[in-house]
Design an enzyme around this catalytic site. Structure first.
Site, PDB file in Angstrom:
ATOM      1  N   HIS A 142       0.806  -1.186   0.048  1.00 18.40           N
ATOM      2  CA  HIS A 142       0.011  -0.079   0.067  1.00 18.40           C
ATOM      3  C   HIS A 142       0.857   1.074  -0.164  1.00 18.40           C
ATOM      4  CE1 HIS A 142      -3.419   2.496   1.368  1.00 18.40           C
ATOM      5  NE2 HIS A 142      -2.309   3.133   1.909  1.00 18.40           N
ATOM      6  N   GLU A 143       1.845   1.360   0.835  1.00 16.47           N
ATOM      7  CA  GLU A 143       2.644   2.200   1.084  1.00 16.47           C
ATOM      8  C   GLU A 143       3.592   2.558  -0.433  1.00 16.47           C
ATOM      9  OE1 GLU A 143       2.130   4.732   3.095  1.00 16.47           O
ATOM     10  OE2 GLU A 143       0.799   3.412   4.384  1.00 16.47           O
ATOM     11  N   HIS A 146       1.599   4.179  -2.951  1.00 13.97           N
ATOM     12  CA  HIS A 146       1.541   5.775  -2.787  1.00 13.97           C
ATOM     13  C   HIS A 146       2.806   6.370  -3.473  1.00 13.97           C
ATOM     14  CE1 HIS A 146      -2.011   6.504  -0.518  1.00 13.97           C
ATOM     15  NE2 HIS A 146      -1.346   5.815   0.538  1.00 13.97           N
ATOM     16  N   GLU A 218      -6.322   6.692  -1.138  1.00 14.94           N
ATOM     17  CA  GLU A 218      -6.398   5.608  -0.351  1.00 14.94           C
ATOM     18  C   GLU A 218      -7.030   4.408  -0.942  1.00 14.94           C
ATOM     19  OE1 GLU A 218      -4.336   5.401   2.514  1.00 14.94           O
ATOM     20  OE2 GLU A 218      -3.893   7.428   2.077  1.00 14.94           O
TER      21      GLU A 218
END
Length: 294
Positions: A142-143, A146, A218
């Protein structure tokens, strides 16, 4: 919103943020140059705003890591963590980011940096303690998403510029105590009025900037991360575990709250707080992840 559109939107928002900050500081400088009849104040404001924009672009990530009390991690100290990040970075086609550790029992993580070549990911000791490998992979994917989606520059720059607005407010509020004569008292009253206005605008501007970053990033990072690991259940389970921890982080900060995967201030149950959440509700993210077809 597709990935290309999302990246283009982030670039536009970053430049809008830089431009808006420049205009606001120049406007304040112009007002005070008129009050004191001193054009050099405006010149100083222009130079200062340009320096702050430069600092925000090149050094905001270092400030964020310092504010979060993050420590750089080497492979010999945390081999499994580094291996997970390396494998995911290779799979995503991204340069290996620097990895940091925040000593805090709250399970959380964030990414920062101006671009993929100068990126960093930070995780808390609580995250490493509470998640198994597949769940940790989900959070880190997930990070890294980003980073790949170019979310991190806008999010990181916002920390510095929002913090500076709060600093201006405090400076103007304190300036009233420097006033002595009648002219000084009049100037002090004006400065105090500006300070009060900035004190009101500071949290509003922070919220607006954070909302401008939007919750959609997100959802996109969730989906991109799930595609990266090919196992959306890993992130779904991780989010459920993270949501069960309600205590605030020791380094919780309003300016950096939007960077973390979970609100560092702990759970907020009232309806007003939910309206201004920078992240979607955990249960909504989990439902979307479990609805993905991979």
């Amino acid at each position: 919103m597709n990935l290309y559109t999302h990246r283009e939107s982030n670039v536009r928002k970053t430049w809008i943020l830089f431009t808006g900050f420049l205009i606001v500081v120049m406007g304040i400088g112009w007002v005070f140059s008129q009050i004191y009849g001193n054009p050099s104040i405006l010149v100083f404001a222009v130079i200062f705003s340009m320096v702050m924009n430069f600092f925000s672009y090149w050094y905001s990530d270092k400030l964020v890591l310092s504010m979060s009390r993050a420590e750089l991690v080497e492979k010999k100290n945390a081999p499994e963590l580094i291996n997970v990040v390396e494998n995911l970075a290779i799979t995503a086609g991204l340069p290996m980011p620097k990895v940091y550790l925040v000593r805090d029992p709250s399970p959380n993580a964030f990414a920062t940096g101006r671009d993929p070549e100068h990126a960093a990911v930070a995780v808390t000791t609580g995250l490493l303690d509470k998640l198994d490998r597949s769940e940790l992979e989900g959070v880190l994917a997930h990070e890294l998403s980003h980073i790949g989606n170019r979310d991190i520059l806008l999010s990181t720059v916002a920390v510095v510029l929002v913090g500076f607005i709060a600093l201006l407010s405090d400076m103007f509020m304190r300036s009233v105590f420097w006033s002595r004569g009648d002219d000084d008292r009049r100037s002090g009253a004006i400065l105090m009025l500006v300070g009060v206005l900035l004190a009101i605008l500071a949290p509003i501007s922070a919220t607006l900037i954070q909302l401008a970053i939007s919750r959609s990033r997100e959802f996109l990072a969730d989906a991109s991360g799930a595609m990266l690991t090919r196992y959306p259940e890993g992130l779904a389970l991780a989010l459920e575990k993270i949501s069960k921890y309600s205590a605030p982080m020791r380094s919780a900060n309003n300016a950096t709250a939007h960077l973390w995967i979970s609100d560092p201030h702990g759970k907020k149950h009232n309806m007003v707080a939910k309206l201004f959440m920078t992240h979607p509700p955990i249960n909504e993210s989990v439902a979307r992840l479990r609805g993905l077809k991979i």
